[in-house]
Design a protein around this motif. Structure first.
Motif, PDB file in Angstrom:
ATOM      1  N   LYS A 151      83.449  60.260  49.910  1.00 54.69           N
ATOM      2  CA  LYS A 151      83.435  58.803  49.758  1.00 54.69           C
ATOM      3  C   LYS A 151      83.780  58.435  48.321  1.00 54.69           C
ATOM      4  O   LYS A 151      83.106  58.870  47.386  1.00 54.69           O
ATOM      5  N   PHE A 152      84.861  57.662  48.151  1.00 64.64           N
ATOM      6  CA  PHE A 152      85.248  57.167  46.840  1.00 64.64           C
ATOM      7  C   PHE A 152      84.588  55.810  46.631  1.00 64.64           C
ATOM      8  O   PHE A 152      84.899  54.846  47.341  1.00 64.64           O
ATOM      9  N   LEU A 153      83.673  55.720  45.671  1.00 71.20           N
ATOM     10  CA  LEU A 153      82.888  54.504  45.458  1.00 71.20           C
ATOM     11  C   LEU A 153      83.511  53.594  44.418  1.00 71.20           C
ATOM     12  O   LEU A 153      83.346  52.373  44.475  1.00 71.20           O
ATOM     13  N   LYS A 154      84.216  54.173  43.464  1.00 74.71           N
ATOM     14  CA  LYS A 154      84.789  53.367  42.391  1.00 74.71           C
ATOM     15  C   LYS A 154      86.012  54.074  41.832  1.00 74.71           C
ATOM     16  O   LYS A 154      86.085  55.293  41.814  1.00 74.71           O
ATOM     17  N   MET A 169      86.742  57.445  38.177  1.00 74.95           N
ATOM     18  CA  MET A 169      86.360  57.626  39.579  1.00 74.95           C
ATOM     19  C   MET A 169      84.867  57.929  39.701  1.00 74.95           C
ATOM     20  O   MET A 169      84.304  58.665  38.893  1.00 74.95           O
ATOM     21  N   ASN A 178      90.527  54.036  41.427  1.00 73.16           N
ATOM     22  CA  ASN A 178      91.758  53.563  42.051  1.00 73.16           C
ATOM     23  C   ASN A 178      91.773  53.815  43.560  1.00 73.16           C
ATOM     24  O   ASN A 178      92.687  53.400  44.250  1.00 73.16           O
ATOM     25  N   LYS A 179      90.762  54.538  44.074  1.00 72.53           N
ATOM     26  CA  LYS A 179      90.649  54.786  45.514  1.00 72.53           C
ATOM     27  C   LYS A 179      89.315  54.275  45.988  1.00 72.53           C
ATOM     28  O   LYS A 179      88.312  54.350  45.287  1.00 72.53           O
ATOM     29  N   LYS A 180      89.299  53.849  47.244  1.00 79.54           N
ATOM     30  CA  LYS A 180      88.040  53.389  47.841  1.00 79.54           C
ATOM     31  C   LYS A 180      87.927  53.958  49.243  1.00 79.54           C
ATOM     32  O   LYS A 180      88.923  54.282  49.894  1.00 79.54           O
ATOM     33  N   ASP A 181      86.684  54.046  49.710  1.00 77.81           N
ATOM     34  CA  ASP A 181      86.374  54.490  51.074  1.00 77.81           C
ATOM     35  C   ASP A 181      86.612  55.997  51.232  1.00 77.81           C
ATOM     36  O   ASP A 181      86.724  56.741  50.265  1.00 77.81           O
TER      37      ASP A 181
END
Length: 851
Positions: free
Chosen positions: A51-54, A72, A56-59
């Motif tokens: 899970k990407f929380l913060k 990240m 340039n990527k999310k979700d």
């Protein structure tokens, strides 16, 4: 450099690092099936979701497909990621058989680990399972397709990384399988890696099948002893029997993989016929009596024939400990040697490598993989050091141009520009390459003298290269634009002085350019596992077994020989000559771990332990001193002493078959019988040996050698001698399976042996009227060889290439290269043809009739 936070821990990594690798640096192992750093990322298994929380990527996304970026924040144990991975596990287990108790991968299975950690324990799908038929893949790999989870690791390694073509993906959708087009042995010399990289029990190691569970094995870090590259290994022993050898990751050398010779060449250590007891004149005796008898006989010969009349020869496969102890014994008893080399050519080549290489130009396998141009100069890496060929392929996959200057048909598993020139034409081709690549470069000082000497060396052959102008120009253009070129050469087959030429050319390349100088390097493949160590030890005072038996200074040949870890009667490239010399010896003492011809002939035979049992230090071809740890204490395997039953429960019983000891032990025992004290030399080397561990190695080469630009006088003599040779020459070339005597031993070694062949250019076979596949008779200086004929357009004219395998007759050549008239080849004929040939050839001047 990007900084990111994974599960609350901050980490800083190099640009381009994948999130899955960044997590591993923190000790966080994100689940994965398809990902292997050496193979790159494809995101096929969907198991590494996080899970990407913060940032340039999310979700949710696959951690193997996303590069780490600054800022990240990632969670590997977020409920969404955990639930996603649990679903993936359930999908993968829909058709997976529940056969963990009988699967060789049980207890060492990624799928098993992920299933348990993912909380999956009940199969909700009630439909029929998908099933497949298994396929025969040869002697090394067992195929159980029902266990496959379709991660694609096997195909990606075999086809993309290793360049194999006979194993791949078949079928579509739910019927995808990984196999050969038809049953048969896998052809790649790296196929054994499939059993190690497969995350399930689909592809497993066949020789070790059903032999032991992983948790029952003794395992210690070791070093491969089957070539000079020094790959790191992890042998596994069960009840005193070596069952398998696995790869041990070393980023600078072999990375994640091993060649099949290094992986499966272990059977010699556990053979029933392996020597395990000291023998005097064929009679079993105690080690003490054997040592006493050896010293007694040596003293008798020294008294009768004087000092130096007994020689000591130590194989360059042996450890540094054995070599140093042999030096001490020779000094104490005033023996000749020690010799670490079989022939004078081998001695000179290894001394050249040790004296000419420095840390300025010596390159590792990792640097070969990262090279932007590779130039092969007189080497056949796939057969001489297979992992070097695999490294060259990785360089080619990233865009490097691969140039080859060699008279043999060199296969590098990738596209190359090959100039198939005879050996005496190669210096002229190198000179032409330098002229075309750097036409305006002017050298000063030593480089200028060396460059001029090379021009003079090449002058007689330059005009003969006109037909190769285009490929020469292509290689020269690649060399001129390269920033990290690596020149690969070999100490086998090439003439004396060849390594001097390659080392000098490498340093010339480093002198080109003014602001952005070329970081050129050299990678030299040597004959045996500790050839570099032998070269370093022999730098001041060295000799060879050949010189023992026929001294060059008109001295008397030795009357007694202590031979350690070698089998000259089988391995010396002049079979009749060595047999005659050994027949004249008054004393032959042999220390060996295999039941060799030399062991059988020895007056006193002493069993030697293997690297698995005693460990020791070896120096690989790049000058890296590494330590192999002892894996087990030795002794006869229980399968032999107990005839397959359970091990004896009497723990006080002596260890059976524990007679073999390392050569250093036996040599010290001999010294004890002489009342002589030990003396130590090579202080720097001994210090490095004391500090070396399985994880820490030391480079023993100087920064820059004393003479970085050596003389080419020896090479000039060779070219002058061969300039008028119109008949041609025969070269003995290594074979992936067959050239290493240890790997040849045992049932598996015999199954893997390459068929003996003689290579010729099609123009030669057409002129002689011989066809590919026919058996030809090859008249050699020491006898007659009978081998199958193979054709190749990719080799030099007027050159015959004979494979170095036990049955090829290469020992009759008289060396690894010799003058040879191709007109003297004969086709072996059937009985009815022989009768007809007798009418044509009544004086029987040609064996079995001429074609």
């Amino acid at each position: 450099m990007p900084k990111l936070i994974i599960d609350g821990q901050e980490v800083e990594v190099e640009p381009g690092t994948k999130v899955i690798d960044a997590a591993e640096r923190l000790g966080i192992m994100i689940p994965r099936f398809c990902y292997l750093k050496s193979l790159g990322a494809v995101g096929a298994c969907r198991m590494c979701a996080v899970k990407f929380l913060k940032g340039n990527k999310k979700d949710l996304d696959m951690s193997c497909m996303v590069e780490a970026r600054d800022g990240m924040i990632i969670s590997t144990d977020h409920p969404d990621a955990v639930a996603f991975r649990a679903q993936v596990i359930e999908w993968l287990m829909l058709s997976h058989p529940h056969d963990c108790p009988v699967c060789d991968e049980g207890g060492h299975c990624l799928l098993q680990d992920m299933t348990v950690s993912g909380g999956h324990g009940r199969r909700n799908f009630r439909g029929l399972k998908r099933t497949y038929k298994n396929q025969y893949l040869g002697h090394l790999i067992e195929h159980e397709m029902n266990r496959c989870i379709h991660c694609y690791r096997c195909v990606r390694f075999y086809r993309e990384y290793a360049g194999g073509t006979d194993f791949g993906t078949f079928g579509i959708a739910g019927r995808v399988t990984y196999q050969r087009f038809e049953p048969g042995s896998l052809e790649s010399p790296f196929s054994g890696n499939l059993g190690e990289i497969c995350p399930t029990g689909t592809l497993t190691d066949k020789p070790a099948r059903y032999r032991a569970r992983r948790w029952d094995l003794e395992r210690k870090p070791s070093i491969c002893a089957h070539c000079s590259l020094g790959c790191n290994t992890l042998p596994a022993v069960h009840y005193r029997e070596v069952l398998r050898v696995e790869n041990r990751y070393n980023e600078n050398i072999n990375g994640d993989f091993l060649c099949d010779r290094g992986r499966y060449g272990f059977e010699y250590a556990s053979l029933t016929e392996r020597p395990r007891q000291t023998r005097v004149k064929g009679t079993p005796t105690t080690p003490e009596h054997g040592a006493e008898e050896t010293i007694k006989r040596i003293r008798e010969i020294l008294e009768q024939h004087g000092p130096q009349s007994v020689g000591i020869h130590v194989s360059s496969r042996c450890t540094l400990e054995d070599m140093l102890t042999a030096e001490e014994l020779a000094a104490n008893l005033k023996l000749s040697g020690p010799s670490f080399f079989m022939t004078e050519e081998e001695r000179i080549a290894c001394l050249e490598a040790a004296s000419l290489l420095g840390t300025d130009i010596s390159r590792s396998l990792r640097q070969v993989r990262e090279a932007d141009m590779v130039l092969i100069l007189g080497s056949d890496p796939l057969h001489e050091g297979p992992m070097a060929a695999l490294a060259v392929r990785q360089a080619a996959r990233t865009g490097a141009i691969i140039g080859v200057l060699d008279p043999r048909p060199v296969n590098l598993l990738c596209e190359t520009i090959h100039l198939p020139l005879t050996r005496h034409q190669l210096p002229a081709a190198i000179d032409a390459l330098l002229d075309k690549a750097f036409p305006e470069t002017e050298f000063q000082g030593e480089p200028s003298v060396f460059r001029q000497e090379l021009r003079e060396l090449a002058s007689s052959e330059t005009d003969k290269l006109t037909s190769l102008a285009e490929p020469l120009a292509n290689i020269a253009a690649a060399l001129a634009s390269a920033r990290r070129p690596v020149l690969i050469c070999s100490a086998d087959t090439m003439p004396t002085g060849w390594l001097s030429l390659v080392a000098g050319v490498t340093r010339l390349l480093r002198e080109t350019g003014s602001e952005n100088r070329m970081d050129a390097g050299m990678f030299c493949i040597l004959p045996k596992a500790n050839s570099m160590g032998a070269g370093i030890l022999g730098a001041k005072n060295s000799t060879s077994l050949q010189n023992f038996l026929t001294p060059m200074d008109n001295a008397q040949p030795i009357k007694g020989l202590i031979c350690i870890g070698d089998d000259p009667l089988t391995e010396f490239p002049a079979e009749q000559w060595i047999a005659e010399c050994f027949g004249k010896l008054d004393l032959l003492v042999c220390m060996d771990c295999i039941d060799s011809a030399t062991w059988k002939k020895a007056d006193i035979a002493i069993p030697q332990s293997t690297l698995f049992e005693t460990g020791g230090c070896l120096i690989n071809n790049e000058g890296r001193l590494q330590r192999a740890m002892p894996v087990f204490a030795g002794g006869t395997p229980v399968t032999q002493t107990g005839k397959g039953s359970h091990p004896p429960r009497n723990t006080d019983a002596p260890l059976t078959g524990n007679g073999p000891q390392n050569a250093g032990h036996w040599l010290k025992l001999l010294m004890q019988k002489t009342d002589k004290s030990e003396h130590h030399s090579h202080a720097a080397l001994r210090s490095a040996m004391d500090q070396a561990t399985s994880a820490e190695s030391f480079n023993m080469l100087p920064d820059v050698p004393v003479s970085p630009f050596p003389s080419l006088e020896s090479l000039a003599s060779f070219i002058e001698k061969n300039d008028g040779n119109k008949s041609g020459e025969i070269l003995v070339t290594a074979s992936t399976f067959g050239s290493d005597r240890l790997a040849n031993e045992g049932p598996l070694g015999e199954k893997l042996l390459n068929a003996p062949v003689l290579w010729l250019h099609p123009d030669e076979t057409a002129r002689l009227g011989i066809e590919e596949g026919q058996t030809v008779l090859v008249p050699l200086s020491q006898g007659l060889a009978s081998v199958k004929l193979q054709e190749s357009m990719d080799m030099a004219h007027r050159t015959a290439v004979l494979s170095k395998t036990p049955e090829s007759g290469w020992q009759n050549v008289g060396g690894l290269a010799a003058p040879f008239n191709i007109e003297h080849l004969w086709r072996e004929q059937a009985d009815e043809e022989t009768k007809a040939a007798a009418d044509i050839d009544p004086d029987n001047s040609c064996p079995n009739g001429r074609v």
